[in-house]
Enzyme design. Structure first.
Site, short mmCIF file in Angstrom:
data_model
loop_
_atom_site.label_atom_id
_atom_site.label_comp_id
_atom_site.label_asym_id
_atom_site.label_seq_id
_atom_site.Cartn_x
_atom_site.Cartn_y
_atom_site.Cartn_z
N LYS A 54 0.93 -1.20 -0.08
CA LYS A 54 0.01 0.08 -0.04
C LYS A 54 0.92 1.09 -0.09
O LYS A 54 1.56 1.59 1.01
CB LYS A 54 -0.95 0.12 1.28
CG LYS A 54 -1.83 1.13 1.13
CD LYS A 54 -2.61 1.53 2.28
CE LYS A 54 -2.04 2.68 3.17
NZ LYS A 54 -1.99 4.05 2.19
N GLY A 65 7.01 4.68 8.35
CA GLY A 65 6.18 5.95 8.48
C GLY A 65 6.22 6.43 10.01
O GLY A 65 7.37 5.98 10.61
N SER A 66 5.15 6.92 10.43
CA SER A 66 5.56 7.53 11.76
C SER A 66 5.51 6.72 12.98
O SER A 66 4.99 5.45 12.84
CB SER A 66 4.33 8.48 11.88
OG SER A 66 2.99 7.65 11.86
N THR A 67 5.85 6.97 13.95
CA THR A 67 5.99 6.45 15.31
C THR A 67 4.62 5.95 15.73
O THR A 67 4.13 4.95 16.26
CB THR A 67 6.80 6.77 16.27
OG1 THR A 67 8.30 7.00 15.87
CG2 THR A 67 6.87 6.18 17.61
N GLY A 78 3.18 3.30 13.65
CA GLY A 78 3.87 2.05 13.88
C GLY A 78 3.76 1.22 15.08
O GLY A 78 3.27 0.26 15.19
N GLU A 87 10.17 0.84 10.54
CA GLU A 87 10.90 1.75 10.37
C GLU A 87 10.39 2.98 10.51
O GLU A 87 9.49 3.60 9.65
CB GLU A 87 11.52 1.83 8.73
CG GLU A 87 12.27 0.54 8.28
CD GLU A 87 13.62 0.61 8.85
OE1 GLU A 87 14.06 1.44 9.27
OE2 GLU A 87 14.32 -0.33 8.45
N CYS A 127 13.53 10.26 7.51
CA CYS A 127 13.21 10.07 8.87
C CYS A 127 14.47 9.88 9.64
O CYS A 127 14.79 10.16 10.82
CB CYS A 127 12.77 8.49 8.83
SG CYS A 127 13.59 7.53 7.51
N GLU A 136 9.81 14.98 16.16
CA GLU A 136 10.29 15.10 14.71
C GLU A 136 9.34 16.03 13.84
O GLU A 136 8.14 15.96 13.82
CB GLU A 136 9.80 13.62 14.21
CG GLU A 136 10.41 13.31 12.72
CD GLU A 136 10.20 11.93 11.97
OE1 GLU A 136 9.12 11.41 12.33
OE2 GLU A 136 11.13 11.21 11.65
P1 NDP Z 1 2.09 7.81 8.39
O1 NDP Z 1 2.49 7.10 9.31
O2 NDP Z 1 0.56 8.22 8.93
O3 NDP Z 1 1.78 7.15 6.96
C1 NDP Z 1 2.57 6.29 6.45
C2 NDP Z 1 1.97 5.07 5.82
O4 NDP Z 1 0.82 4.69 6.72
C3 NDP Z 1 0.82 5.74 4.60
O5 NDP Z 1 0.89 4.86 3.63
C4 NDP Z 1 -0.39 5.88 5.51
O6 NDP Z 1 -1.40 5.88 4.52
C5 NDP Z 1 -0.37 4.54 6.24
N1 NDP Z 1 -1.38 4.64 7.26
C6 NDP Z 1 -1.89 5.54 8.01
N2 NDP Z 1 -2.53 5.18 9.02
C7 NDP Z 1 -2.56 3.96 9.05
C8 NDP Z 1 -3.01 2.70 10.08
N3 NDP Z 1 -3.86 3.49 10.78
N4 NDP Z 1 -2.78 1.53 9.51
C9 NDP Z 1 -1.82 1.40 8.62
N5 NDP Z 1 -1.36 2.12 7.82
C10 NDP Z 1 -1.87 3.44 7.79
O7 NDP Z 1 2.47 9.16 8.22
P2 NDP Z 1 1.86 10.55 7.97
O8 NDP Z 1 1.63 10.63 6.37
O9 NDP Z 1 0.65 10.84 8.53
O10 NDP Z 1 2.94 11.52 8.41
C11 NDP Z 1 2.82 11.99 9.60
C12 NDP Z 1 4.13 12.21 10.36
O11 NDP Z 1 4.80 11.02 10.40
C13 NDP Z 1 4.92 13.15 9.56
O12 NDP Z 1 4.89 14.67 9.84
C14 NDP Z 1 6.56 12.68 10.11
O13 NDP Z 1 6.73 13.20 11.23
C15 NDP Z 1 6.09 11.04 10.21
N6 NDP Z 1 6.51 10.33 9.24
C16 NDP Z 1 7.94 9.73 9.31
C17 NDP Z 1 8.26 8.75 8.48
C18 NDP Z 1 9.42 8.12 8.32
O14 NDP Z 1 9.80 7.54 7.46
N7 NDP Z 1 9.92 7.89 9.61
C19 NDP Z 1 7.42 8.74 6.99
C20 NDP Z 1 6.27 9.55 6.95
C21 NDP Z 1 5.90 10.26 8.08
P3 NDP Z 1 -2.12 7.23 3.88
O15 NDP Z 1 -0.93 8.09 3.26
O16 NDP Z 1 -3.30 6.78 3.30
O17 NDP Z 1 -2.52 8.08 5.37
#
Ligand code: NDP
Length: 510
Positions: free
Chosen positions: A213, A265-267, A270, A287, A321, A418
């Protein structure tokens, strides 16, 4: 000079270069070192009006026919309608992946799997310009980064893991490595194709099939990758791509027929995923976020360090990240270093991501821009000293100036949270002990940087950093052969290198 942009005026003021009389600019007039526009052509990629889901080797509509729009964050223009997967579509994708794994992919000898991965790598290289332009338009990142970093590294991951596909017995000597089965993979928007390659290449090399996804703001490069899978004649169902909202990501990772979950993605999300899969036998790698310390000692080569600091925090608009978002400077050199940094900031070009001269492009989404703005306001109100170079921003799109905060206290939100934007928080230290303490004073532990002339100090400091990756006299360097991952709230498991294979195999005794 009339008609010059603020950026050009800054450059003139900085260099103080004078034009020769033969240039006809007037006696002693400063040279306008301005860059001409150098836009990459949009024509190298065809963006469809509408994209389906990629399931079982075919493009299909969502079961309820619903779509969402993905926009170009640099212009706010809609780029395409994308099918929005439903829970039924997730079932379908997992079934397709299971069938492909048990009937075809899991039975192929490693050297046959390798051929497909090599083919994918080659096609990514052949179509790299198309991917770079699409990635830049959908994500906002500068074309020079998608062209020179994201796409070449994505191809490199496929090359690298193709090499392992028929050598698993050497990766795990004395053991037999079996695939786990079906992997559910959820990726973010900051490095869309690169994160896809980090996830798909090792999974496929080890004999797993995947359902991936992409993030909702950046689905297009994953959907173009579906076309690469078709072109490489990858057996149907080995790779499935299911764009959709966060809830659909949760549905995917908790699906009972998924064997392995990989998330970047975000903590916050995660943690939700970890709860969602707790009590099952699914493998899990996370991650997550970071708040890396980039530590500069008084014996560091300052000009080189300034370049590393800039690369550490302003690369990809700071939406990284492992970004070096906390600069720890030894107190005795803080003054000159910050002067040099401010000077360098005035040369950073912010603007059209498709322009080949652009250093900092658009923030990925309005929501992210609002988050950055909110944290920067918190930094100001908590008493840190705020600095931004004067530079013109485009009238439309989600842009944010490179930002520097000095006099930051450890308790400030900008030192703790972050930000995921082009915002650097500067703190100082006097002794190596203080540097270690401040660097590790964070719930995260993804990366760190050390700048010093002394090799022994690099080794001594690196050992004490609670961070998965430590760079010395450089920052933000990535290589497929090198494992990447975090400590503490930055997650667990490693991606890249031989370690990255480990997360996709079950080891049995011979
Ligand atoms: P998210 O963690 O929400 O998004 C990352 C991925 O997870 C996207 O594909 C998202 O889908 C999906 N996702 C969202 N909610 C869920 C869920 N409940 N279950 C499973 N998957 C889910 O990051 P955001 O895009 O909201 O960014 C928010 C903050 O996270 C940023 O400001 C940043 O600080 C941090 N971040 C950190 C990253 C890293 O690599 N460490 C990468 C991205 C963000 P969808 O896009 O459809 O919401």
């Amino acid at each position: 000079m009339p008609g010059m942009t603020t950026e050009a005026k800054n450059a003139v003021a900085r260099t103080g270069d004078k034009a020769p009389a033969s240039w006809g600019l007037g006696d002693g007039q400063a040279i306008p070192w301005e860059y001409s526009p150098a836009p990459e052509s949009r024509d190298v990629v065809t963006i469809e009006d509408r994209y389906g889901l990629f399931i079982g080797g075919r493009e299909i509509e969502a079961s309820d026919g619903k779509t969402f729009v993905t926009v170009n964050p640099a212009t706010e223009e809609p780029l395409a309608q994308v099918a929005r997967a439903t829970p039924q579509d997730i079932d379908k994708a997992v079934r397709a992946a299971r069938r492909a794994q048990t009937r075809v992919w899991g039975r192929l000898p490693g050297k046959e799997r390798a051929k497909y991965l090599y083919r994918i790598a080659r096609i990514l290289q052949e179509r790299s310009r198309e991917f770079a332009v699409l990635e830049t338009m959908d994500s906002g990142k500068p074309i020079k980064e998608s062209r020179d970093v994201d796409i070449p590294l994505a191809a490199a991951h496929f090359w690298y893991y193709a090499g392992w596909a028929d050598k698993l017995e050497y990766a795990f000597p004395g053991r037999v490595a079996r695939p786990l089965g079906v992997a559910a993979q959820v990726i973010p928007w900051n490095f869309p194709l690169l994160m896809l390659s980090w996830k798909i290449a090792p999974a496929l090399a080890a004999g797993n099939t995947v359902v991936l996804k992409p993030a909702s703001t950046t689905p297009l490069s994953a959907l173009l990758f579906a076309d690469v899978c078709r072109q490489a004649e990858l057996p149907a169902g080995v790779v499935n791509i299911v764009p959709g909202p966060g809830e659909i990501g949760m549905h995917l990772v908790t699906h009972p027929d998924v064997d392995k979950v990989a998330f970047t993605g975000s903590t916050e999300i995660g943690k939700k995923i970890a709860k969602g899969v707790a009590g099952t036998d699914k493998g899990l790698t996370l991650e997550l976020g970071g708040k890396a310390a980039n530590i500069v000692f008084d014996d560091a080569p300052l000009d080189q360090a300034v370049e590393g600091i800039v690369n550490g925090i302003y690369f990809n608009q700071g939406e990284v990240c492992c970004a070096g978002s906390r600069l720890l400077v030894q107190e005795s050199i803080a003054g000159p270093l910050i002067d040099k940094l401010k000077d360098r900031l005035s040369t950073i070009r912010v603007g059209d991501p498709l322009d080949k001269n652009t250093d900092v492009g658009a923030i990925n989404s309005k929501a992210q821009l609002e988050k950055i703005t909110e944290l920067v306001e918190a930094g100001k109100s908590e008493g840190a000293e705020f600095y931004q170079p004067a530079c013109d921003l485009p009238e439309r799109g989600y842009f944010f100036r490179p930002t520097l905060f000095t006099n930051v206290a450890q308790s400030h939100r900008i030192a703790q949270e972050e930000i995921f934007g082009p915002v650097l928080s500067v703190l100082t230290f006097r002794t190596p002990e203080e540097a270690v303490e401040k660097a590790n004073n964070t719930p995260y532990g993804l990366s760190a940087g050390i700048w010093t002339d002394k090799g022994s100090r690099i080794l001594a400091m690196a050992k004490r950093m609670k961070a998965g990756v430590v760079w010395a006299n450089t920052f933000n360097r990535f290589d497929p052969t090198s494992p990447f991952g975090g400590y503490k709230e930055s997650g667990f498991g490693r991606e890249g290198g031989m370690h990255g294979l480990h997360a996709y195999v079950r080891l049995e005794d011979r």
